[in-house]
Design a protein around this motif. Structure first.
Motif, PDB file in Angstrom:
ATOM      1  N   GLN A  41      20.425  61.356  51.801  1.00  0.00           N
ATOM      2  CA  GLN A  41      20.328  61.995  53.103  1.00  0.00           C
ATOM      3  C   GLN A  41      21.701  62.157  53.742  1.00  0.00           C
ATOM      4  O   GLN A  41      21.891  63.026  54.583  1.00  0.00           O
ATOM      5  N   THR A  42      22.647  61.303  53.368  1.00  0.00           N
ATOM      6  CA  THR A  42      23.968  61.320  54.014  1.00  0.00           C
ATOM      7  C   THR A  42      25.103  61.697  53.080  1.00  0.00           C
ATOM      8  O   THR A  42      26.137  62.165  53.527  1.00  0.00           O
ATOM      9  N   ALA A  45      26.420  65.279  53.254  1.00  0.00           N
ATOM     10  CA  ALA A  45      27.150  65.682  54.458  1.00  0.00           C
ATOM     11  C   ALA A  45      28.657  65.636  54.244  1.00  0.00           C
ATOM     12  O   ALA A  45      29.383  66.530  54.676  1.00  0.00           O
ATOM     13  N   SER A  46      29.150  64.593  53.556  1.00  0.00           N
ATOM     14  CA  SER A  46      30.582  64.473  53.311  1.00  0.00           C
ATOM     15  C   SER A  46      31.084  65.552  52.362  1.00  0.00           C
ATOM     16  O   SER A  46      32.235  65.975  52.438  1.00  0.00           O
ATOM     17  N   GLY A 161      23.276  54.718  54.594  1.00  0.00           N
ATOM     18  CA  GLY A 161      24.178  55.475  55.447  1.00  0.00           C
ATOM     19  C   GLY A 161      25.624  55.030  55.325  1.00  0.00           C
ATOM     20  O   GLY A 161      26.543  55.806  55.567  1.00  0.00           O
ATOM     21  N   PRO A 165      28.134  58.289  52.838  1.00  0.00           N
ATOM     22  CA  PRO A 165      29.324  59.025  53.266  1.00  0.00           C
ATOM     23  C   PRO A 165      30.594  58.604  52.530  1.00  0.00           C
ATOM     24  O   PRO A 165      31.435  59.445  52.197  1.00  0.00           O
ATOM     25  N   LEU A 295      18.887  61.981  63.452  1.00  0.00           N
ATOM     26  CA  LEU A 295      18.967  62.249  62.019  1.00  0.00           C
ATOM     27  C   LEU A 295      19.545  63.619  61.717  1.00  0.00           C
ATOM     28  O   LEU A 295      20.349  63.774  60.793  1.00  0.00           O
ATOM     29  N   ALA A 299      23.569  64.094  60.370  1.00  0.00           N
ATOM     30  CA  ALA A 299      23.945  64.506  59.020  1.00  0.00           C
ATOM     31  C   ALA A 299      25.141  65.449  59.017  1.00  0.00           C
ATOM     32  O   ALA A 299      25.817  65.609  57.997  1.00  0.00           O
ATOM     33  N   LEU A 320      29.864  58.320  59.507  1.00  0.00           N
ATOM     34  CA  LEU A 320      28.469  57.948  59.323  1.00  0.00           C
ATOM     35  C   LEU A 320      28.345  56.480  58.919  1.00  0.00           C
ATOM     36  O   LEU A 320      27.354  55.816  59.220  1.00  0.00           O
ATOM     37  N   THR A 321      29.370  55.983  58.240  1.00  0.00           N
ATOM     38  CA  THR A 321      29.396  54.571  57.898  1.00  0.00           C
ATOM     39  C   THR A 321      29.458  53.715  59.156  1.00  0.00           C
ATOM     40  O   THR A 321      28.761  52.698  59.280  1.00  0.00           O
ATOM     41  N   SER A 378      30.309  56.757  67.099  1.00  0.00           N
ATOM     42  CA  SER A 378      29.283  56.687  66.062  1.00  0.00           C
ATOM     43  C   SER A 378      28.691  55.291  65.986  1.00  0.00           C
ATOM     44  O   SER A 378      27.476  55.127  65.800  1.00  0.00           O
TER      45      SER A 378
END
Length: 468
Positions: A41-42, A45-46, A161, A165, A295, A299, A320-321, A378
């Motif tokens: 899911q994450t 994104a990166s 998560g 990332p 969510l 992302a 995200l981390t 974040s």
């Protein structure tokens, strides 16, 4: 079925829960599957900017690599909840592991963005089936402690998560975005072997047929609305574009037919009583809004950092981390305190903290580096998520304890629906904006307002305290 009448870990009959050593092993195996789904899911994104560049894909279409995964989960979670009751939790979990692993391998060799989107949809079928089947397995084997075991699932997704990332940034920086999918293959093979050997079998509990008609109607609803929004993000497309209007009109028709079908079908894949009323109806709306704010845009946080502040992909992924670390720091405590606090209080405080984190990300850094400011923001939003998720996970389950798999699927469906709406709208806005970073900043502010607007609904949430 009461909490003490849970199925045996060997026969599936209503005797006693699995012994403690066996429970830990079961929890570890199903958590491994959830971890894989959470990472995917994450992790994309990166790598999204790299995918966009290498496959020469516009941002509103490359964003589909995220939204189609969410869509697949939306459709699969309620179905998996039903078929895990019908065919057994272990069988569904194993099929999910096989599909997810095979699709991950294929994604690693995709040659264009459209093929990658299709393969991500297949991958999502496996990913979406993990949660309902895992929830059912844990509920069957943990007896009176199932609420705490299910609450601990809250920590698995933040761990994913954290890893996602970082792994996405590392693979993108030092190898290729293809590695974000290929890494799932060896992990998936190990999971399949462990699940075959150690997961307990369970007897079928529901002989009704799967409602594929309802699944198809929901798929048409989400897919056509997504297509319309994505098309709107292409060039100078107008709100009066025939393609956009046709897509959204088809979505409206699908809504009407879906509701009508659900009311009339003897065994709809989403029971109508789980979608309305003070209990389920309110929680579904809360999960939809939460999915959009936490969510969906979450992302795309790495893309926001790159677009607005020109932060490198590896550093952007670690944002995200930071959010996941914030979630983990409070999630376990929130789970342990849930029987004392009830559901409303942690949701109230959590939504406010999440909104504060979103506002901070929108604001300009106050004399410090953008990376440090976004990291702190974040982390704050992650703390809000850590407080909120255990309560939202359990609030609906207490309304119908004998339908845990179906409710888990429904909860995930509404959260992922919110994420789909969020990502589709955001990428369409980015595609049409002359300043993508600033446009995303305003979207962050809008989602903060949404979280505050949800607060009055908490008064309607059934509050449970004490031993469940």
């Amino acid at each position: 079925m009461t909490s003490s009448e849970v199925p045996s870990y060997t026969t599936g009959t209503t005797t006693e829960a699995a012994p403690h050593p066996r429970r830990r092993l079961i929890f570890a195996i199903v958590s491994m599957g959830l971890f894989m789904a959470a990472v995917d899911q994450t992790i994309v994104a990166s790598a999204l900017p790299a995918i966009q560049h290498e496959l020469a894909a516009p941002v509103n279409w490359s964003g589909w690599t995220i939204t189609i995964y969410a869509l697949g989960q939306v459709l699969m979670m309620p179905v998996a909840g039903r078929i895990s009751d019908q065919f057994g939790r272990k069988k569904v979990f194993l099929v999910a592991a096989v599909v997810f692993t095979a699709a991950s391998l294929a994604c690693g060799f995709a040659t264009d963005v459209y093929l990658l989107v299709v393969l991500r949809a297949i991958q999502a079928i496996g990913g979406g089936a993990f949660m309902p089947s895992a929830t059912g397995i844990v509920a069957d084997n943990f007896g009176p402690e199932r609420d705490r075991a299910l609450g601990m699932f809250t920590s698995i997704f933040p761990i994913g998560g954290i890893v996602g990332p970082i792994a996405g940034g590392v693979f993108t920086a030092f190898w290729s975005w293809r590695g974000i999918f290929l890494i799932n293959v060896p992990i998936g093979l190990v999971l399949i072997v462990l699940a075959l050997k150690y997961l307990p079998s369970s007897e079928p509990r529901d002989n009704s047929r799967v409602d594929f008609h309802g699944v198809a109607l929901l798929g048409v609803l989400v897919l056509t609305s997504m297509l319309g929004i994505t098309y709107l993000g292409s060039g100078g497309t107008s709100l009066l574009s025939p393609v956009f209007l046709a897509c959204e009109a088809a979505a409206v028709v699908a809504v009407v037919f879906f509701v009508r079908h659900t009311k009339r079908h003897p065994a709809p894949f989403i029971p109508f009583e789980l979608m309305r009323g003070r209990g389920f109806g309110v929680m579904n709306l809360i999960n939809l809004c939460y999915g959009a704010a936490a969510l969906g845009f979450g992302a795309l946080v790495p893309l926001y950092a790159e677009d607005r502040y020109h932060i490198q992909s590896l550093e952007a992924g670690t944002l995200l981390t930071a959010r996941a670390v914030g979630t983990i720091c409070v999630a376990a405590l929130a789970v342990l305190a849930l029987r004392r606090t009830g559901h409303r209080l942690p949701m109230l405080v959590g939504f406010l903290i999440l909104a504060a984190g979103l506002v901070a990300m929108y604001a300009a850094p106050p004399g410090i580096s953008p990376y440090l400011w976004l990291t702190i923001s974040s982390g704050v939003s992650g703390i809000g998520m850590g407080l909120t998720v255990p309560a939202t996970n359990n609030a609906s389950l207490q309304l119908a304890p004998d339908k845990v798999a179906a409710i888990a699927g429904l909860r995930g469906m509404f959260r992922q629906s919110g994420a789909i709406i969020s990502i589709s709208v955001t990428t369409a806005v980015i595609a049409r904006s002359s300043d993508a970073g600033l446009a995303q900043a305003y979207i962050l502010l809008a989602f903060a307002v949404l979280m505050v607007a949800v607060l009055p609904l908490l008064l309607l949430v059934p509050d449970h305290r004490g031993s469940w």
